[in-house]
Design a protein around this motif. Structure first.
Motif, PDB file in Angstrom:
ATOM      1  N   VAL A   1       0.840  -1.200   0.000  1.00  0.00           N
ATOM      2  CA  VAL A   1       0.000   0.000   0.000  1.00  0.00           C
ATOM      3  C   VAL A   1       0.878   1.255   0.000  1.00  0.00           C
ATOM      4  O   VAL A   1       0.573   2.245  -0.663  1.00  0.00           O
ATOM      5  CB  VAL A   1      -0.946  -0.002   1.213  1.00  0.00           C
ATOM      6  N   GLY A   2       1.983   1.185   0.743  1.00  0.00           N
ATOM      7  CA  GLY A   2       2.893   2.323   0.829  1.00  0.00           C
ATOM      8  C   GLY A   2       3.362   2.753  -0.547  1.00  0.00           C
ATOM      9  O   GLY A   2       3.691   3.913  -0.775  1.00  0.00           O
TER      10      GLY A   2
ATOM     11  N   ASN B   1       1.650   1.688  -3.681  1.00  0.00           N
ATOM     12  CA  ASN B   1       0.643   1.873  -4.732  1.00  0.00           C
ATOM     13  C   ASN B   1      -0.687   2.464  -4.255  1.00  0.00           C
ATOM     14  O   ASN B   1      -1.574   2.703  -5.067  1.00  0.00           O
ATOM     15  CB  ASN B   1       0.403   0.560  -5.482  1.00  0.00           C
ATOM     16  N   PHE B   2      -0.834   2.647  -2.951  1.00  0.00           N
ATOM     17  CA  PHE B   2      -2.044   3.283  -2.385  1.00  0.00           C
ATOM     18  C   PHE B   2      -3.346   2.539  -2.671  1.00  0.00           C
ATOM     19  O   PHE B   2      -4.414   3.112  -2.570  1.00  0.00           O
ATOM     20  CB  PHE B   2      -2.182   4.741  -2.874  1.00  0.00           C
TER      21      PHE B   2
ATOM     22  N   PHE C   1      -5.316   0.825  -1.055  1.00  0.00           N
ATOM     23  CA  PHE C   1      -5.660   0.364   0.300  1.00  0.00           C
ATOM     24  C   PHE C   1      -6.690  -0.749   0.259  1.00  0.00           C
ATOM     25  O   PHE C   1      -6.526  -1.806   0.814  1.00  0.00           O
ATOM     26  CB  PHE C   1      -6.281   1.483   1.156  1.00  0.00           C
TER      27      PHE C   1
END
Lengths: 526, 293
Positions: free
Chosen positions: A177-178, A180-181, A183
């Motif tokens: 996630v850090g 490519n976001f 979530f």
């Protein structure tokens, strides 16, 4: 959707999941082992062990797991213990898990009926064997839901190990996630993986609960049970055994099983001298002198609270006497003499009980609930006396057949009537080849129509020449089988003698009064 | 008290002077050697590092400084690449220990790792516990929702707004400071939120639970590039915070080696190149120095 599947299959998440499983599995096993030890320490009579375990549980349950991990990882190096992240996580989770597991295990052990432990003790089973064979199997069912909860919460809480460099599932997801976001997609994939892992635990828990549920009726067993209930008891119970063995007459069988029966008949066998016992300030036995000869059948009678049952429990040392002397065949059972005339229990009490070969039958039967009738009977011969299992089983089947329960060999106690249970209990008591049998109100908990079968079995024992001490209120039975009646009241022996003397012509007012009340109630059902 | 202070300062001064003397006092050929990487010289120059694998704590959830690029599990980022270049220059092996940021400093202090290279700021209290080799000055950006609905154009504008900063970070401290200023000026205080990871702060913004996230400018640039339709940068200000490599206090030779190699990477342009590669303003480079107090 496709993205979520893609993340589900991604090595980054799957490797994290593998690490999560590894840490959770190892720390669960270690935590349960340590938890069992802590639970036993809490349950032991030893106040030092108890308070050590209590303090441990207090500390581990009362402080955050995160801090415990950080402590192990970052403070121990200052005393020269440098653990790698995964070892730290495993140790940390195991130590924490143990504290919670200990209380679950302790609660489950406490939920096992005390009568089970007393029965095991009476069979000469040492405490560890009792724990393993009797208490833990019965504690499993109540234990499993709690342990299931703990396991699932353990799997999920491994995520906090990322502060000590463990790249488990959640941290892997956060890393993705850090970058490519995504979530929702990544965390959903991670959640599905967690769900798969916890589902496996839930399924395993359900299977184990089923396995340890002794009260569960399988469809086939229920059918069979109804069939046998429908048929008249006399017919089914008298039928020959399934494997074709003929029903033997009980006295002959007992003489065969208990090889030393009938030797030195008439010699003093159980000797009690000045036996005293109090519970707190209440004096139960106030100096009882009492002798039973080999082959003799003694019936102890008296109002409740007169000390009869206590006397029985002192003879096989289920409870310790305060003062006096009890010899069985000239030897003490688990006591050693102190200077000045007192006694104290020896350390290997279970072994002493086993060597004394004193069997006991209880008012509430006290059969091991998780074992079948047959398993109840072979337990002590195999585990305590080392009889080969095949041999023990053969004897057990013969005993069951002779008490009329051949086809109930594989039934659990809860499927049997009270009278049947008590006959299994007598067979269990006989299987250790006892030299003396103690009966503690064996028919008091039975419906009146079931009493006869049990008393007939005890008659068979008397016929075989078994030395017996029977606590009972059955006056007619006492008259039939007793060589001697001992009447107790208020912790002392009031009167004793042959049935013709004590029952038909009592000398003491207390005896007369007692006999009036029991004969009245005895006659009423008839 | 003052005299005591003075004495400690004097001692510190003398100490730094001594360090300077060592640095300045080295003969000319060595100075030249320092400007070019010489991995072969490391075992003799820093005997305690011979054969050592440096363990480096890093938080792989903080792009553009340290992150992983799925599906590969390879660690990448400005800090990671700087470390690669630096240890290549020194001829030393190193391993990345990936962990949550909050666990990195405790592990470094405890000696579970040798260094921490993860966008770490030098502060005097931290320097009581670990040593620093600085290389960059920090700038923070105020991230807001696309369109800047609350019309934020400077830190002074956040009075009464919901503002989020990383737990225990300088950004959080800046909001606290600003909140006091707001109150002193008779305005509403800042409603301060805290998050564990930068991405968690972004989520607060994206779900309208926060109005402003104060975040390192490099990280902010990366976020906006990734989510151009949701985020924008409202303002950027240079701070006085020096970004540094954290080094365990018991490894003075490693500290020296990192300092020496850093000077080379700055002199030969490697650092600026990497800053450009990861979208960090090269103007933020500062001459490296050792800070131990």
């Amino acid at each position: 959707m496709f993205d979520i599947l893609g993340y589900l299959a991604s090595p980054a998440l799957l490797n994290g999941a593998a690490l999560t499983i590894q840490i959770a599995a190892v720390s669960l096993v270690a935590g349960l082992a340590l938890g069992l030890l802590l639970a036993l320490m809490r349950l032991s009579g030893n106040s030092v062990l108890n308070s050590v375990a209590w303090s441990y549980i207090w500390l581990m349950r009362g402080t955050p797991l995160l801090l415990q991990l950080v402590f192990l990882f970052n403070v121990l190096p200052s005393v020269g213990i440098k653990l790698d992240p995964i070892s730290t996580a495993i140790i940390g989770f195991a130590l924490n898990e143990a504290a919670f597991a200990a209380e679950i295990i302790r609660g489950s052990i406490l939920s096992v009926n005390r009568s089970q432990i007393i029965a095991a003790a009476a069979l000469g089973m040492p405490s560890l064997l009792t724990l393993r064979r009797v208490i833990l199997p019965q504690a499993m069912r109540p234990m499993l839901p709690g342990i299931g909860n703990q396991t699932i919460s353990l799997i999920k809480s491994t995520s906090i190990a990322s502060v000590i460099f463990v790249n488990e599932l959640t941290f892997r997801a956060e890393q993705i996630v850090g970058h490519n976001f995504q979530f929702f997609k990544v965390f959903t994939a991670a959640a599905l993986i967690y769900l798969a892992m916890t589902s496996a635990v839930a399924i395993l828990q359900a299977l184990l609960e089923k396995h340890f549920d002794y009260f569960r009726e399988t469809a086939a067993a229920t059918k069979q049970s109804h069939a046998s209930e429908a048929a008249p008891a006399a017919l089914t119970e008298a039928a020959s055994t399934p494997n074709g063995a003929k029903k033997e007459e009980l006295p002959a069988l007992i003489r065969d099983v208990c090889s030393d029966l009938g030797e030195q008949s008439g010699q003093d066998f159980v000797v009690c001298r000045n036996v005293q016992k109090s519970y707190g300030n209440r004096e139960i036995l106030k100096g009882v002198d009492f002798t039973v000869k080999r082959g003799e059948v003694v019936v102890l009678m008296g109002p409740s609270g007169s000390g009869k049952s206590t006397l029985l429990r002192l003879i096989n040392h289920l409870e310790a006497m305060d003062w006096g002397e009890i010899l069985v065949d000239g030897r003490t059972v688990g006591y050693e003499q102190l200077p000045g005339g007192g006694w104290k229990p020896v350390r290997r009490l279970a072994q002493a009980r086993a060597e004394a070969r004193i069997s006991m039958v209880f008012q509430q039967f006290n059969l091991f609930e998780h074992l079948t009738a047959l398993e109840n009977i072979v337990e002590a011969p195999v585990r305590v006396y080392g009889t080969p299992p095949k041999e023990a089983e053969a004897i057990a089947r013969r005993l069951l057949a002779s008490v009329g329960l051949a086809q109930h060999a594989d039934h659990h106690p809860h499927r049997l009537s009270g009278g049947q249970q008590q006959r299994v209990a007598i067979a269990r008591a006989l299987a250790v080849s006892p030299r003396v049998m103690l009966f503690d109100e064996p028919t008091s908990a039975l419906d009146p129509e079931l009493v006869g079968d049990v008393l007939n079995v005890i008659r068979g024992l008397a016929e075989a020449g078994m030395t017996m001490i029977v606590v009972t209120h059955e006056v007619r039975f006492a008259r039939d089988v007793a060589d001697r009646i001992v009447f107790m009241d208020g912790g002392v022996i009031v009167e004793e003698g042959p049935p013709s003397a004590v029952l038909d012509n009592p000398q003491q007012e207390r005896t007369k009064q007692f006999l009036r009340t029991v004969t009245q109630s005895d006659l009423q059902p008839a | 008290m003052r005299i005591f202070d003075l004495v400690t300062r004097l001692v510190k001064l003398v100490g730094s002077a001594a360090v300077c003397a060592v640095v300045i006092g080295v003969p000319a050929p060595d100075v030249q050697a320092q400007e070019k990487c010489d991995p072969a010289a490391t075992p003799t120059k820093y005997p305690s590092l011979k054969g050592k694998t440096i363990s480096m704590g890093q938080s792989p959830t903080s792009p553009p400084y340290a992150f992983i690029e799925p599906p590969s599990e390879e660690h990448t980022g400005f800090d990671t690449d700087m470390a690669r270049e630096l240890f290549k220059c020194l001829g030393l092996k190193f391993e990345i220990k990936a962990g949550k940021w909050s666990g990195l400093l405790p592990a470094l202090i405890a000696g579970q790792t040798d260094i921490m290279w993860s966008n770490l700021f030098y502060t005097p209290p931290r320097a009581e516990q670990v040593d620093f080799v600085t290389y960059r000055i920090n700038a923070t950006s105020g991230l807001v929702q696309k369109g800047n609905p609350k019309k934020v154009s400077a830190l002074e504008d956040v009075c009464g707004l919901r503002a989020t900063g990383g737990l225990g970070t300088v950004e959080e401290a800046a909001f606290r400071e600003q909140s006091k200023k707001c109150e002193a000026a008779g305005k509403k205080p800042v409603e301060i939120l805290q998050h564990q990871e930068n991405t968690a702060g972004i989520r607060l913004l994206a779900t309208d639970r926060a109005d402003v996230q104060l975040l390192d400018t490099g990280a902010s640039g990366f976020m906006v590039k990734k989510m151009p339709n949701e985020l924008e940068i409202a303002f950027t200000t240079k701070t006085q915070f020096k970004v540094a490599v954290g080094i365990n206090k018991n490894l003075p030779e490693l500290r020296q080696a990192i300092f020496d190699a850093m000077k080379i990477l700055q002199a030969n342009g490697t650092q600026k190149q990497l800053m450009e590669k990861y979208g960090i303003d090269p103007e933020l480079q500062i001459p490296t120095e050792i800070l131990t107090k």
